[in-house]
Design a protein around this motif. Structure first.
Motif, mmCIF file in Angstrom:
data_model
loop_
_atom_site.group_PDB
_atom_site.id
_atom_site.type_symbol
_atom_site.label_atom_id
_atom_site.label_comp_id
_atom_site.label_asym_id
_atom_site.label_seq_id
_atom_site.Cartn_x
_atom_site.Cartn_y
_atom_site.Cartn_z
ATOM 1 N N LEU A 3 0.813 -1.214 0.000
ATOM 2 C CA LEU A 3 0.000 0.000 0.000
ATOM 3 C C LEU A 3 0.850 1.269 0.000
ATOM 4 N N GLN A 4 2.133 1.123 0.290
ATOM 5 C CA GLN A 4 3.018 2.281 0.313
ATOM 6 C C GLN A 4 3.577 2.627 -1.059
ATOM 7 N N ILE A 5 3.498 1.719 -2.012
ATOM 8 C CA ILE A 5 4.114 1.934 -3.329
ATOM 9 C C ILE A 5 3.594 3.196 -4.016
ATOM 10 N N PRO A 6 2.277 3.402 -4.168
ATOM 11 C CA PRO A 6 1.838 4.621 -4.873
ATOM 12 C C PRO A 6 2.311 5.911 -4.210
ATOM 13 N N GLY A 7 2.220 5.981 -2.896
ATOM 14 C CA GLY A 7 2.669 7.180 -2.191
ATOM 15 C C GLY A 7 4.159 7.390 -2.315
ATOM 16 N N TYR A 8 4.904 6.307 -2.284
ATOM 17 C CA TYR A 8 6.350 6.396 -2.457
ATOM 18 C C TYR A 8 6.677 6.963 -3.838
ATOM 19 N N LEU A 9 5.943 6.532 -4.842
ATOM 20 C CA LEU A 9 6.181 7.034 -6.197
ATOM 21 C C LEU A 9 5.851 8.524 -6.302
ATOM 22 N N VAL A 10 4.837 8.964 -5.584
ATOM 23 C CA VAL A 10 4.502 10.394 -5.555
ATOM 24 C C VAL A 10 5.658 11.176 -4.930
ATOM 25 N N ILE A 11 6.202 10.657 -3.842
ATOM 26 C CA ILE A 11 7.326 11.320 -3.163
ATOM 27 C C ILE A 11 8.563 11.342 -4.058
ATOM 28 N N VAL A 12 8.849 10.219 -4.711
ATOM 29 C CA VAL A 12 10.012 10.144 -5.610
ATOM 30 C C VAL A 12 9.854 11.112 -6.772
ATOM 31 N N GLY A 13 8.642 11.200 -7.319
ATOM 32 C CA GLY A 13 8.398 12.142 -8.420
ATOM 33 C C GLY A 13 8.667 13.574 -8.010
ATOM 34 N N PHE A 14 8.255 13.950 -6.801
ATOM 35 C CA PHE A 14 8.533 15.296 -6.314
ATOM 36 C C PHE A 14 10.029 15.490 -6.113
ATOM 37 N N GLY A 15 10.701 14.467 -5.614
ATOM 38 C CA GLY A 15 12.151 14.551 -5.431
ATOM 39 C C GLY A 15 12.879 14.762 -6.743
ATOM 40 N N VAL A 16 12.417 14.108 -7.794
ATOM 41 C CA VAL A 16 13.037 14.279 -9.113
ATOM 42 C C VAL A 16 12.832 15.714 -9.602
ATOM 43 N N LEU A 17 11.614 16.220 -9.451
ATOM 44 C CA LEU A 17 11.362 17.610 -9.860
ATOM 45 C C LEU A 17 12.182 18.596 -9.044
ATOM 46 N N GLU A 18 12.284 18.328 -7.746
ATOM 47 C CA GLU A 18 13.049 19.209 -6.866
ATOM 48 C C GLU A 18 14.527 19.201 -7.248
ATOM 49 N N ALA A 19 15.043 18.037 -7.616
ATOM 50 C CA ALA A 19 16.445 17.943 -8.029
ATOM 51 C C ALA A 19 16.673 18.643 -9.368
ATOM 52 N N ALA A 20 15.700 18.543 -10.254
ATOM 53 C CA ALA A 20 15.849 19.151 -11.575
ATOM 54 C C ALA A 20 15.767 20.671 -11.533
ATOM 55 N N PHE A 21 14.908 21.209 -10.658
ATOM 56 C CA PHE A 21 14.680 22.650 -10.631
ATOM 57 C C PHE A 21 15.293 23.356 -9.431
ATOM 58 N N GLY A 22 15.972 22.614 -8.589
ATOM 59 C CA GLY A 22 16.600 23.229 -7.431
ATOM 60 C C GLY A 22 15.813 22.986 -6.159
ATOM 61 N N PHE A 23 16.487 23.074 -5.043
ATOM 62 C CA PHE A 23 15.871 22.814 -3.748
ATOM 63 C C PHE A 23 14.831 23.872 -3.435
ATOM 64 N N ALA A 24 13.678 23.455 -2.921
ATOM 65 C CA ALA A 24 12.565 24.374 -2.668
ATOM 66 C C ALA A 24 12.736 25.177 -1.393
ATOM 67 N N GLY A 25 13.561 24.712 -0.471
ATOM 68 C CA GLY A 25 13.809 25.453 0.766
ATOM 69 C C GLY A 25 12.575 25.603 1.625
ATOM 70 N N ASP A 26 12.308 26.838 2.027
ATOM 71 C CA ASP A 26 11.191 27.134 2.923
ATOM 72 C C ASP A 26 9.829 26.880 2.274
ATOM 73 N N TYR A 27 9.780 26.854 0.960
ATOM 74 C CA TYR A 27 8.514 26.695 0.251
ATOM 75 C C TYR A 27 8.243 25.249 -0.149
ATOM 76 N N SER A 28 8.983 24.325 0.403
ATOM 77 C CA SER A 28 8.851 22.926 0.022
ATOM 78 C C SER A 28 7.437 22.387 0.216
ATOM 79 N N GLU A 29 6.809 22.697 1.343
ATOM 80 C CA GLU A 29 5.459 22.185 1.611
ATOM 81 C C GLU A 29 4.431 22.773 0.651
ATOM 82 N N VAL A 30 4.578 24.045 0.330
ATOM 83 C CA VAL A 30 3.657 24.692 -0.604
ATOM 84 C C VAL A 30 3.838 24.099 -1.999
ATOM 85 N N LEU A 31 5.085 23.917 -2.403
ATOM 86 C CA LEU A 31 5.352 23.341 -3.716
ATOM 87 C C LEU A 31 4.892 21.887 -3.794
#
Length: 147
Positions: A35-63
């Motif tokens: 049951l954790q697989i879909p959520g893990y993939l959502v988290i990994v997808g955000f991590g990939v975007l964050e790595a590609a566009f730079g660290f979100a810093g203080d706005y991470s939760e909003v992003l």
């Protein structure tokens, strides 16, 4: 209030966003690994975007919230793409939104499997996420009426 074309899209976006957000909540709160697989993939997808566009810093939760909404909108677009087929089979509207969300999660899973396959020599995550992605896409197709 809304033109007739927008109502199904808005409903599908809400349903898809709820499903994607729910999958993230499952990954955070449930110890049963499948049951954790879909959520893990959502988290990994955000991590990939964050790595590609730079660290979100203080706005991470909003992003991250914007990312979840973006995935929901992508699910609504996927649902709109299969709406004519679903309308022929008489599938309920919420079911099409759910199918769109599952299509997005299945696509994320297959993209993750491809990234692992290209980047490493590990076969276990490729097989698990590849099978999950194909199964999720098959379920999305079935829900959308592609029987």
């Amino acid at each position: 209030m809304f033109p007739e074309r927008r109502v199904p899209f808005v409903r599908d976006a809400v349903v898809a966003t709820a499903v994607v957000t729910g999958s993230y909540a499952l990954a955070s709160n449930v110890e049963f690994a499948p049951l954790q697989i879909p959520g893990y993939l959502v988290i990994v997808g955000f991590g990939v975007l964050e790595a590609a566009f730079g660290f979100a810093g203080d706005y991470s939760e909003v992003l991250f919230a914007a990312y979840l909404i973006g995935l929901g909108l992508a699910g609504a677009v996927a649902a709109a793409a299969v709406r004519s087929r679903a309308d022929e089979t008489g599938a309920p509207g919420w079911q099409t939104g759910l199918a769109g969300a599952l299509a997005v999660l299945g696509s994320l899973s297959l993209l993750f499997a491809l990234a692992v396959l290209v980047g490493t020599s590990q076969w276990e995550p490729v097989l698990i996420t590849g099978a999950f992605g194909l199964g999720t896409l098959a379920l999305a197709g079935w829900l959308a009426g592609a029987r």
